[in-house]
Design a protein around this motif. Structure first.
Motif, PDB file in Angstrom:
ATOM      1  N   MET A   4       6.925  -1.637 -15.555  1.00 36.78           N
ATOM      2  CA  MET A   4       5.454  -1.690 -16.106  1.00 36.78           C
ATOM      3  C   MET A   4       4.772  -0.413 -15.969  1.00 36.78           C
ATOM      4  O   MET A   4       4.130   0.098 -16.802  1.00 36.78           O
ATOM      5  CB  MET A   4       4.554  -2.700 -15.197  1.00 36.78           C
ATOM      6  N   GLU A   5       5.233   0.372 -15.022  1.00 38.80           N
ATOM      7  CA  GLU A   5       4.654   1.709 -14.531  1.00 38.80           C
ATOM      8  C   GLU A   5       4.536   2.668 -16.092  1.00 38.80           C
ATOM      9  O   GLU A   5       3.554   3.190 -16.282  1.00 38.80           O
ATOM     10  CB  GLU A   5       5.242   2.566 -13.607  1.00 38.80           C
ATOM     11  N   TYR A   6       5.519   2.421 -16.762  1.00 36.98           N
ATOM     12  CA  TYR A   6       5.547   3.272 -18.133  1.00 36.98           C
ATOM     13  C   TYR A   6       4.399   2.968 -18.991  1.00 36.98           C
ATOM     14  O   TYR A   6       3.993   3.956 -19.777  1.00 36.98           O
ATOM     15  CB  TYR A   6       6.920   3.215 -18.701  1.00 36.98           C
ATOM     16  N   VAL A  13       0.881  -1.257   0.024  1.00 39.78           N
ATOM     17  CA  VAL A  13       0.004   0.058   0.050  1.00 39.78           C
ATOM     18  C   VAL A  13       0.990   1.331  -0.097  1.00 39.78           C
ATOM     19  O   VAL A  13       1.765   1.424   0.904  1.00 39.78           O
ATOM     20  CB  VAL A  13      -1.012  -0.089   1.275  1.00 39.78           C
ATOM     21  N   GLU A  14       0.520   2.132  -1.151  1.00 41.78           N
ATOM     22  CA  GLU A  14       1.480   3.340  -1.243  1.00 41.78           C
ATOM     23  C   GLU A  14       0.813   4.460  -0.603  1.00 41.78           C
ATOM     24  O   GLU A  14      -0.371   4.404  -1.060  1.00 41.78           O
ATOM     25  CB  GLU A  14       2.274   3.544  -2.636  1.00 41.78           C
ATOM     26  N   GLY A  15       1.132   5.521  -0.250  1.00 42.64           N
ATOM     27  CA  GLY A  15       0.612   6.992   0.008  1.00 42.64           C
ATOM     28  C   GLY A  15      -0.020   6.892   1.473  1.00 42.64           C
ATOM     29  O   GLY A  15      -1.098   7.778   1.493  1.00 42.64           O
ATOM     30  N   HIS A  41       8.353   3.083   1.470  1.00 45.09           N
ATOM     31  CA  HIS A  41       8.998   4.497   2.141  1.00 45.09           C
ATOM     32  C   HIS A  41       9.428   5.356   0.710  1.00 45.09           C
ATOM     33  O   HIS A  41      10.583   5.034   0.212  1.00 45.09           O
ATOM     34  CB  HIS A  41      10.361   4.166   2.898  1.00 45.09           C
ATOM     35  N   GLU A  42       8.423   6.014   0.267  1.00 45.89           N
ATOM     36  CA  GLU A  42       8.918   6.721  -0.961  1.00 45.89           C
ATOM     37  C   GLU A  42       9.738   7.976   0.004  1.00 45.89           C
ATOM     38  O   GLU A  42       9.167   8.545   0.628  1.00 45.89           O
ATOM     39  CB  GLU A  42       7.698   7.400  -1.687  1.00 45.89           C
ATOM     40  N   THR A  43      10.888   8.452  -0.808  1.00 44.91           N
ATOM     41  CA  THR A  43      11.554   9.459  -0.048  1.00 44.91           C
ATOM     42  C   THR A  43      11.786  10.818  -0.926  1.00 44.91           C
ATOM     43  O   THR A  43      12.093  11.806  -0.559  1.00 44.91           O
ATOM     44  CB  THR A  43      13.259   9.123   0.055  1.00 44.91           C
ATOM     45  N   VAL A  65       9.553  -3.882   2.666  1.00 47.50           N
ATOM     46  CA  VAL A  65       9.518  -2.559   2.598  1.00 47.50           C
ATOM     47  C   VAL A  65       9.985  -2.280   1.207  1.00 47.50           C
ATOM     48  O   VAL A  65      10.991  -2.381   0.662  1.00 47.50           O
ATOM     49  CB  VAL A  65      10.100  -1.810   3.697  1.00 47.50           C
ATOM     50  N   LYS A  66       8.991  -1.303   0.259  1.00 54.65           N
ATOM     51  CA  LYS A  66       9.548  -0.789  -0.945  1.00 54.65           C
ATOM     52  C   LYS A  66      10.311   0.563  -0.666  1.00 54.65           C
ATOM     53  O   LYS A  66       9.206   1.312  -0.035  1.00 54.65           O
ATOM     54  CB  LYS A  66       8.400  -0.882  -1.894  1.00 54.65           C
ATOM     55  N   THR A  67      11.226   0.857  -1.086  1.00 53.53           N
ATOM     56  CA  THR A  67      11.842   2.089  -0.966  1.00 53.53           C
ATOM     57  C   THR A  67      11.560   2.799  -2.431  1.00 53.53           C
ATOM     58  O   THR A  67      11.457   2.155  -3.393  1.00 53.53           O
ATOM     59  CB  THR A  67      13.301   2.161  -0.258  1.00 53.53           C
TER      60      THR A  67
HETATM   61  C1  NOJ Z   1       7.911   5.375  -8.837  1.00 48.36           C
HETATM   62  C2  NOJ Z   1       8.046   3.785  -8.374  1.00 48.36           C
HETATM   63  O1  NOJ Z   1       8.703   3.086  -9.457  1.00 48.36           O
HETATM   64  C3  NOJ Z   1       6.563   3.443  -8.363  1.00 48.36           C
HETATM   65  O2  NOJ Z   1       6.661   2.050  -8.237  1.00 48.36           O
HETATM   66  C4  NOJ Z   1       5.906   4.116  -7.183  1.00 48.36           C
HETATM   67  O3  NOJ Z   1       4.785   3.862  -7.247  1.00 48.36           O
HETATM   68  C5  NOJ Z   1       6.209   5.684  -7.154  1.00 48.36           C
HETATM   69  N1  NOJ Z   1       7.660   5.960  -7.777  1.00 48.36           N
HETATM   70  C6  NOJ Z   1       5.890   6.174  -6.226  1.00 48.36           C
HETATM   71  O4  NOJ Z   1       6.670   6.126  -5.097  1.00 48.36           O
END
Ligand code: NOJ
Ligand code: CA
Length: 688
Positions: free
Chosen positions: A492-494, A337-339, A384-386, A412-414
């Motif tokens: 994949m995000e792209y 879960v992000e955000g 943990h988005e920085t 944890v995804k950073t």
């Molecule tokens: C870029 C990452 O690749 C993506 O997976 C993530 O959701 C966003 N940054 C926000 O952290």
């Protein structure tokens, strides 16, 4: 000084020891099978050189070794070889998880001692070479010495002069989007400055990949083309004058070159892992299991939901519980879960000062969610988005990991979303804030240090790390097996951000480039084949399944919305079954950038899986099931491109299913659509 012919020099024994005048000397060694032969020498200008032949043919023409410094006489000329030693090693070690269980570490090692003359302050440098049957590694070892105590490296001058002509696959080093670029395919002499791994196919079919291993306390190496097919290292920049600062004694990372007769030899190659130190996390298997996960993620990437709080906030308690229920029902171990972290509002890209790693937004009840997940035997995957702000993150790192471990979060995804050169590291002043920062690169010495600090702290709390916008992988998962995956390429995000954004060749190129460095959190499984505003993926439905076999990671996401996963029950059944941990992996068909089909054996059963990805050219492959155990029958459940499937139209959704019984020696003719792929599960018939 007379110049020695290479052949003559190779035969010469070492003669330079205590002489006042430098005496030319050469040291030489061969790989265990004798095919790769290394020669180390000094030239007319007393520059240190290395060269390689492969099966009697010149592969690397004499190429330089050395450094330029910011504060003293350069380590470029005036070298004499003062001695050398040879050592052999043949060992097998076990991976806690990975593409294969056992790894053979078989090499001949040559260590060459160099000394500079009086004009160059008699500096000392040792170069350790390891010759494997499928590649070589070399590293500098700078011993304690009178001339200097600290080395301030302006740049490293390791050269790679590739003798035969060929083609290269590469991405540009030092550009704003870090590693998230579409790969370029050019003649080798058309490369500019490249990140590693850089992959080359020579005109005689030899495959090479230049990379590095054990990148610790040093800046990442980029490869800069000098002229023709000669490259030299250039180090990622630093906010300090020197790109790398190290106290003596120290060793640099290994500079590596995989050398293989074909694409399979390039891919099935553990060179960099072998050049890393053994595990420092002996109990990893007790708290990290390879796994598949889902997440509240694609919705933000596509723009349907937001990371920030507000009416479209993705990370709500209610939605997270719904995702946990789906995970529990469908055998996924984790929900990312992000955000949910307080402060992720407004302008966060490249900023990150407001992020809290311990407080959640009011609509996300962290305690209730983790308790609910535990009840359902699912784990929350932390995030943990920085925003590239490591000053703010490091200040909270220990508390953040402690909080997660107390809540049963073990992964944890950073994230470090900032342009290249936009990492904010703590400055030298006493206060923490935007007016006291040092700007660094994502792959400079400071960020390399940061990642290991995160991984070490996480290990202390039994947490695995999946780093996005990372530094490239250099095999450190051997030493830190809780560093389970990274992004470090266009994922994949792209595909959410434009039609055919990654293009049909992207994944069959990743297999032979980015994937050589280590596991990638690519996040496959977009079964809807649609990004933002219905942007089509350059993929058929079968290719989404093939990705689980083509792009290895011990954590594999099923990245689509749960509604889209549910709408494809047959594909979901495959994703549920496919392992993320293997005892063997073989590339059974493939060419760089074109297609890649793997056969992989499950680490925890007798099942085999076969599958992979194709580029834009339709092709029919004759696959043979030679790898199966003799005398056993297997039920093959086949997911393949349906007749007429193509990524170019709505026919991308066409998929065909087939079940048949196969045994060792059988063949399968498999058609791959443009932008297609395939996935096959092979389970012993009768369940044995
Ligand atoms: C870029 C990452 O690749 C993506 O997976 C993530 O959701 C966003 N940054 C926000 O952290
Ligand atoms: Ca990214």
């Amino acid at each position: 000084m007379p110049r020695l012919l290479p052949a003559f020099a190779a035969a010469l024994t070492l003669a330079a020891t205590a002489h006042a005048q430098p005496v030319p000397a050469t040291a030489s060694a061969a790989s265990p099978d004798g095919n790769i032969v290394l020669t180390v020498s000094t030239d007319n200008d007393q520059r240190a050189k290395w060269s390689l032949t492969n099966k009697g043919k010149l592969l690397v023409a004499p190429s330089g070794l050395g450094f330029i410094l910011t504060d003293g006489v350069n380590m470029t000329r005036g070298w004499t070889i003062t001695g050398s030693e040879i050592r052999d090693q043949d060992d097998t070690w076990e991976q806690p998880w990975g593409e294969r269980r056992f790894v053979r570490d078989h090499y001949r090692e040559l260590i060459v001692h160099f000394k500079q003359d009086k004009d160059h302050h008699e500096r000392l440098m040792n170069v350790r070479f390891r010759l494997f049957d499928n590649g070589i590694g070399l590293r500098y070892e700078i011993p304690e010495q009178a001339a200097f105590k600290t080395m301030h490296i302006a740049d490293e001058l390791t050269e790679f002069s590739i003798a035969p002509r060929g083609t290269a696959w590469w991405i540009t080093g030092g550009e704003w989007n870090r590693y998230e670029q579409v790969y370029q395919k050019t003649p080798i002499d058309g490369v500019a400055t490249a990140h590693t791994p850089i992959t080359m196919r020579l005109d005689d079919g030899t495959h090479l990949a230049i990379h590095e291993a054990a990148l610790v306390d040093y800046s990442a190496m980029w490869l800069k083309r000098e002229d023709g097919q000669t490259f030299r290292s250039t180090l990622s920049p630093s906010s300090h004058e020197a790109r790398v600062t190290r106290d003596l004694p120290f060793n640099t990372p290994w500079r590596t070159m995989r050398i293989a007769p074909d694409a399979a030899g390039l891919v099935e190659n553990d060179l960099e892992l072998n050049l890393n130190e053994p595990s420092k996390v002996p109990d990893i298997k007790a708290w990290f299991k390879p796994q598949k996960y889902i997440g509240i993620w694609w919705g933000m990437i596509r723009g349907d939901w937001t990371w920030a709080t507000g009416p479209r906030h993705g990370a709500t308690t209610a939605r997270t519980k719904q995702y946990i229920d789906f995970a529990a029902k469908n055998g996924f171990s984790g929900v990312l879960v992000e955000g949910w972290d307080k402060g992720w509002d407004g302008n966060w890209f490249g900023t990150g000062w407001d992020f809290s790693y311990t407080q959640s937004t009011p609509d996300f009840d962290l305690k209730a969610i983790t308790a609910y997940a535990a009840q359902k035997h699912v784990q929350l995957i932390g995030h943990h988005e920085t925003g590239g702000n490591i000053a703010n993150y490091e200040a909270q790192l220990d508390d953040a990991m402690k909080l997660y471990s107390g809540l049963g979060v073990h992964m944890v995804k950073t994230g470090y979303v900032a342009d290249a050169g936009g990492v904010q590291a703590p400055g030298d002043g006493p206060n923490l804030g935007p007016d006291n920062v040092r700007m660094e690169y994502h792959d400079g010495q400071r960020q390399v240090e940061h990642h290991l600090k995160v991984v070490e702290t996480a290990a202390k709390y039994h947490i695995a790390i999946d780093a996005h916008e990372p530094v490239k992988d250099t095999g450190l998962r051997r030493t830190w097996p809780n560093w389970v995956a990274r992004e470090g390429a266009r994922g994949m995000e792209y595909n959410a951000w434009g039609p055919f954004a990654n293009g049909p060749s992207h994944e069959p190129t990743l297999v032979y480039t980015r994937m050589l460095s280590g596991p990638m959190d690519f996040t496959p499984g977009i079964l809807s084949l649609e990004g933002h505003d219905h942007a089509p993926l350059a993929s058929t439905l079968a290719k989404q399944l093939g990705l689980y076999l083509a792009l290895y990671s011990p954590i594999q996401m099923a990245a689509d919305f749960i509604e889209n996963l549910e709408a494809h029950p047959k594909e979901l059944a495959f994703i549920r079954q496919v392992p993320a941990d293997w005892s063997e992996s073989h590339l059974i068909a493939g060419e760089v950038g074109d297609y890649a089909i793997f056969a992989r054996k499950d680490r925890n059963s007798s099942d085999w899986y076969v599958g992979g990805v194709n580029d834009a050219t339709a092709r029919t492959l004759d696959l043979s099931f030679d790898f199966l155990d003799a005398g056993k029958s297997y039920t093959a459940t086949i997911y393949k491109d349906g007749e007429g499937a193509t990524y170019l139209t709505d026919a991308r959704h066409k998929i065909a299913y087939e079940t048949r019984v196969v045994k060792k020696g059988d063949k399968l003719s498999l058609w791959l659509a443009p932008g297609g792929g395939a996935a096959i599960r092979l389970a012993p018939a009768g369940g044995k």
